[in-house]
Design a protein around this motif. Sequence first.
Motif, PDB file in Angstrom:
ATOM      1  N   ASN A   1       0.852  -1.190   0.000  1.00  0.00           N
ATOM      2  CA  ASN A   1       0.000   0.000   0.000  1.00  0.00           C
ATOM      3  C   ASN A   1       0.888   1.240   0.000  1.00  0.00           C
ATOM      4  OD1 ASN A   1      -2.154  -1.723  -0.024  1.00  0.00           O
ATOM      5  ND2 ASN A   1      -2.241  -1.823   2.207  1.00  0.00           N
ATOM      6  N   ASP A   2       0.579   2.211   0.861  1.00  0.00           N
ATOM      7  CA  ASP A   2       1.366   3.446   0.805  1.00  0.00           C
ATOM      8  C   ASP A   2       2.757   3.327   1.417  1.00  0.00           C
ATOM      9  OD1 ASP A   2      -0.879   4.368  -0.285  1.00  0.00           O
ATOM     10  OD2 ASP A   2      -1.556   5.525   1.470  1.00  0.00           O
ATOM     11  N   PHE A   3       2.942   2.323   2.284  1.00  0.00           N
ATOM     12  CA  PHE A   3       4.244   2.089   2.918  1.00  0.00           C
ATOM     13  C   PHE A   3       4.669   3.277   3.773  1.00  0.00           C
ATOM     14  CE2 PHE A   3       8.677   0.042   2.090  1.00  0.00           C
ATOM     15  CZ  PHE A   3       8.537  -0.647   3.279  1.00  0.00           C
ATOM     16  N   ILE A   4       3.679   3.968   4.398  1.00  0.00           N
ATOM     17  CA  ILE A   4       4.025   5.095   5.279  1.00  0.00           C
ATOM     18  C   ILE A   4       3.911   4.635   6.722  1.00  0.00           C
ATOM     19  CG2 ILE A   4       3.516   7.513   5.881  1.00  0.00           C
ATOM     20  CD1 ILE A   4       1.660   7.437   3.309  1.00  0.00           C
ATOM     21  N   PRO A   5       5.011   4.632   7.457  1.00  0.00           N
ATOM     22  CA  PRO A   5       4.912   4.206   8.854  1.00  0.00           C
ATOM     23  C   PRO A   5       4.133   5.214   9.685  1.00  0.00           C
ATOM     24  CG  PRO A   5       7.109   5.023   8.372  1.00  0.00           C
ATOM     25  CD  PRO A   5       6.353   5.059   7.078  1.00  0.00           C
ATOM     26  N   ILE A   6       3.541   4.710  10.816  1.00  0.00           N
ATOM     27  CA  ILE A   6       2.797   5.601  11.694  1.00  0.00           C
ATOM     28  C   ILE A   6       3.796   6.301  12.595  1.00  0.00           C
ATOM     29  CG2 ILE A   6       0.844   5.681  13.275  1.00  0.00           C
ATOM     30  CD1 ILE A   6       0.513   2.615  12.529  1.00  0.00           C
ATOM     31  N   PRO A   7       3.738   7.654  12.668  1.00  0.00           N
ATOM     32  CA  PRO A   7       4.699   8.331  13.553  1.00  0.00           C
ATOM     33  C   PRO A   7       4.446   7.983  15.021  1.00  0.00           C
ATOM     34  CG  PRO A   7       3.232   9.914  12.430  1.00  0.00           C
ATOM     35  CD  PRO A   7       2.816   8.564  11.998  1.00  0.00           C
ATOM     36  N   GLY A   8       5.482   8.081  15.844  1.00  0.00           N
ATOM     37  CA  GLY A   8       5.350   7.804  17.279  1.00  0.00           C
ATOM     38  C   GLY A   8       5.444   6.314  17.574  1.00  0.00           C
ATOM     39  N   SER A   9       5.246   5.946  18.834  1.00  0.00           N
ATOM     40  CA  SER A   9       5.293   4.527  19.178  1.00  0.00           C
ATOM     41  C   SER A   9       4.249   4.205  20.244  1.00  0.00           C
ATOM     42  CB  SER A   9       6.691   4.151  19.682  1.00  0.00           C
ATOM     43  OG  SER A   9       6.983   4.914  20.828  1.00  0.00           O
ATOM     44  N   GLN A  10       3.976   2.914  20.354  1.00  0.00           N
ATOM     45  CA  GLN A  10       3.003   2.401  21.309  1.00  0.00           C
ATOM     46  C   GLN A  10       3.426   2.785  22.727  1.00  0.00           C
ATOM     47  OE1 GLN A  10       1.189  -1.837  20.943  1.00  0.00           O
ATOM     48  NE2 GLN A  10       2.988  -2.047  22.201  1.00  0.00           N
ATOM     49  N   PRO A  11       2.488   3.293  23.581  1.00  0.00           N
ATOM     50  CA  PRO A  11       2.899   3.673  24.938  1.00  0.00           C
ATOM     51  C   PRO A  11       3.283   2.451  25.774  1.00  0.00           C
ATOM     52  CG  PRO A  11       0.515   3.779  24.727  1.00  0.00           C
ATOM     53  CD  PRO A  11       1.047   3.513  23.357  1.00  0.00           C
ATOM     54  N   HIS A  12       4.224   2.635  26.688  1.00  0.00           N
ATOM     55  CA  HIS A  12       4.609   1.546  27.581  1.00  0.00           C
ATOM     56  C   HIS A  12       3.506   1.341  28.627  1.00  0.00           C
ATOM     57  CE1 HIS A  12       6.873  -0.547  30.752  1.00  0.00           C
ATOM     58  NE2 HIS A  12       7.508  -1.083  29.717  1.00  0.00           N
ATOM     59  N   PRO A  13       3.274   0.085  29.061  1.00  0.00           N
ATOM     60  CA  PRO A  13       2.200  -0.176  30.026  1.00  0.00           C
ATOM     61  C   PRO A  13       2.287   0.690  31.287  1.00  0.00           C
ATOM     62  CG  PRO A  13       3.150  -2.247  29.275  1.00  0.00           C
ATOM     63  CD  PRO A  13       3.927  -1.153  28.618  1.00  0.00           C
ATOM     64  N   SER A  14       3.486   1.155  31.646  1.00  0.00           N
ATOM     65  CA  SER A  14       3.601   1.931  32.877  1.00  0.00           C
ATOM     66  C   SER A  14       3.269   3.400  32.644  1.00  0.00           C
ATOM     67  CB  SER A  14       5.020   1.804  33.437  1.00  0.00           C
ATOM     68  OG  SER A  14       5.940   2.258  32.479  1.00  0.00           O
ATOM     69  N   ALA A  15       3.034   3.802  31.389  1.00  0.00           N
ATOM     70  CA  ALA A  15       2.748   5.212  31.103  1.00  0.00           C
ATOM     71  C   ALA A  15       1.617   5.311  30.084  1.00  0.00           C
ATOM     72  CB  ALA A  15       4.008   5.904  30.571  1.00  0.00           C
ATOM     73  N   LEU A  16       0.470   4.703  30.433  1.00  0.00           N
ATOM     74  CA  LEU A  16      -0.650   4.724  29.497  1.00  0.00           C
ATOM     75  C   LEU A  16      -1.379   6.064  29.583  1.00  0.00           C
ATOM     76  CD1 LEU A  16      -2.253   1.179  29.896  1.00  0.00           C
ATOM     77  CD2 LEU A  16      -0.658   1.977  28.159  1.00  0.00           C
ATOM     78  N   PRO A  17      -1.847   6.580  28.431  1.00  0.00           N
ATOM     79  CA  PRO A  17      -2.647   7.807  28.455  1.00  0.00           C
ATOM     80  C   PRO A  17      -3.990   7.553  29.166  1.00  0.00           C
ATOM     81  CG  PRO A  17      -2.159   7.096  26.189  1.00  0.00           C
ATOM     82  CD  PRO A  17      -1.678   6.027  27.092  1.00  0.00           C
ATOM     83  N   THR A  18      -4.628   8.619  29.694  1.00  0.00           N
ATOM     84  CA  THR A  18      -5.871   8.410  30.443  1.00  0.00           C
ATOM     85  C   THR A  18      -7.051   8.082  29.539  1.00  0.00           C
ATOM     86  OG1 THR A  18      -6.019  10.794  30.425  1.00  0.00           O
ATOM     87  CG2 THR A  18      -5.387   9.758  32.514  1.00  0.00           C
ATOM     88  N   GLY A  19      -7.175   8.759  28.431  1.00  0.00           N
ATOM     89  CA  GLY A  19      -8.331   8.532  27.558  1.00  0.00           C
ATOM     90  C   GLY A  19      -8.079   7.424  26.572  1.00  0.00           C
TER      91      GLY A  19
END
Lengths: 333, 307
Positions: free
Chosen positions: B254-272
């Motif tokens: 497909n477009d071969f565009i990676p998603i910027p950023g990375s998956q959050p670590h379990p110890s620092a999950l966002p609230t929402g």
Amino acid sequence: MRKMLLGKLGIFLLLKGLRMLTLLIAICFISFLLVKNSPIDPIQAYIGADMLKVGPEQREKIAEYWGLDQPVMVQFLNWGSALLAGDLGTSMIFRRPVAEIIGERFVNSLVLMITAWVLSGVIGFVMGVLSAMKKDTWIDRLIKWYCYTLASTPTFWMGLLMLIVFAVWLGWFPIGLGVPAGVLAADVTIADRIEHLILPAITLSIIGVANVALHTRQKLIDVLASDYVLFARARGERGFILFWRHGLRNVALPAITLQFAAFGELFGGAVLAEQIFSYPGLGQATVEAGLRGDVPLLLGLVIFSTFFVFAGNLIADLIYYAVDPRTRESRMI
Amino acid sequence: MPILEVENLSISFNQYTAGLRRKNIQVISSLHVTLEAGEILAVVGASGSGKSLLAHAILGILPDNALVSGTIKYNGEVLNASTQASLRGKEIALIPQSTNYLDPLMRVGNQVRTSVKTGDATVAQRAVFKRLHLQQSVEKMYPFQLSGGMARRTLLSTAIVSDAKVIIADEPTPGLDPVVMKEALNNFREFADNGCAVMLITHDIESALTIADKIAVFYAGTTVEVAPVEDFTGNGESLRHPYSKALWRALPQNDFIPIPGSQPHPSALPTGCLFAPRCTMATPACSEKQPDMQNIRDGMVRCMHAT
Ligand SMILES: Nc1ncnc2c1ncn2[C@@H]1O[C@H](COP(=O)(O)OP(=O)(O)O)[C@@H](O)[C@H]1O
Ligand code: SF4
Ligand SMILES: [Mg+2]
């Protein structure tokens, strides 16, 4: 394939043999120097209480007879060449060939050491397995406490304690010696010998279990946390079956190896235990030879014990080589 | 009725941090997944998104310091520790992630035989080896003597001989050459066609798409979308969640565009919403509370702006 395996084993044994030989020469030389430089007068040791009756001339004669008037290096070489001819020399305190004394004492010590070795190995292994399977329960805590306390207990102290409690207070066992005092050698029964063996053997075993038990415990805990045990559990295995199929096979080999490699400690423990229980084994002979400057006997014992410890280590290596499939069959593909 | 239902599963670990303070790290949060007989569900997600933990939770073989909440149902019946123990290896089989899961000191033939629950174990083991093109001499080997492909097939054998109804395969394909991989995937299709339910855990979306019926997309310890495989097409316009769309577009074909950023670590999950920090469609509301799972067009999605 078979040939290659044997060839590799041959090289392995050859290298081990060489290491053993250099080690032996070094140990002999160091012991020789140590004894020669110790303040004990070998002539006095030889003559004992009759020292006052011996004049300077006789002294010189004795020194000449034993070769004590020659330089230390020459003495060492003389002894070395006799050794190469298969002659360990004559013990100065027993006035009999060293080989004979070692042979006789070794039989006594061997019975003691094998008993202690088997007892501590089996009991220690079972304790370690129990401790790991019941990790963090009171059984585990008790076993750990026992092992840590014992690991720091000196053998002579434990020996004295055993002697005081079981021989002096309770009178269940004889106080010392290998056979009853005042009984003709021909009249000594096996039961007598066993009775005299029990306390020293138990003393050695009580202390010897700590090492195997703690090692087995840690190893089994690691094995139980391994991926292959997790997978075995995923396939429905649990409890004793799980231990039998995957635990035992993975902890037995290191435990057996450890037990063989502990020959050195066993020997060291036996020296102390025999001294306390006046048990006429190699250990007691070693102490006497050292204290009374009996160079030929001491060196004979040094050579013998080095062989003994080395044999233990060699067996440990060979077991890994022969039993572990990862080394045994790695050349089959 | 689904054969296996995981509802609202959360897993956290008690860990001691500096100063001996106990910290609870949430690694899986309100996860939903269902498995139907005769169907392959592919679970895809980046490394560390909780795929293996889900598998271990279903089997009840999580480590002791794991806290689990939520329900797992097998044939409509809620499982507990003892029912899980009785299903392991009989009704539910695991194909583990790596070949370290074989006992290094046991001949592999014997290891496969211990998985046989009824009938002659040796006969069953030889039959499955034949079926998977493993020579008979392999049964006498130890794991260290196996090639990667042989070890994978041995692991697969343990599941086949167990006659389980549910097969959970945890990344069974890495390290396989394309031919063997295709064969392995076909085996899973065969399982499903014979009435088993297969959960195929993988981070290789492309090969998952070739055999799966449904795809569950994992992100940071939860399912963000469950979609029929047909939705992975075109520009991803049939997909429901921004992360699934982005994953799909990131593929080489497909477009071969990676998603910027990375998956959050379990110890620092966002609230929402867990994906909010990387989401191009995020609104302030997204960071307030975690969106619920909702059914949309024959699939499920966890995004408040999904269409
Ligand atoms: N025993 C454990 N204690 C603490 N955290 C763990 C433990 N096992 C796994 N985790 C964490 O849980 C997360 C998910 O792990 P896992 O299920 O193995 O991911 P995946 O299989 O998707 O790669 C990871 O962040 C990992 O660090
Ligand atoms: S809820 Fe908001 S942040 Fe989360 S995926 Fe949907 S749009 Fe993006
Ligand atoms: Mg994983």
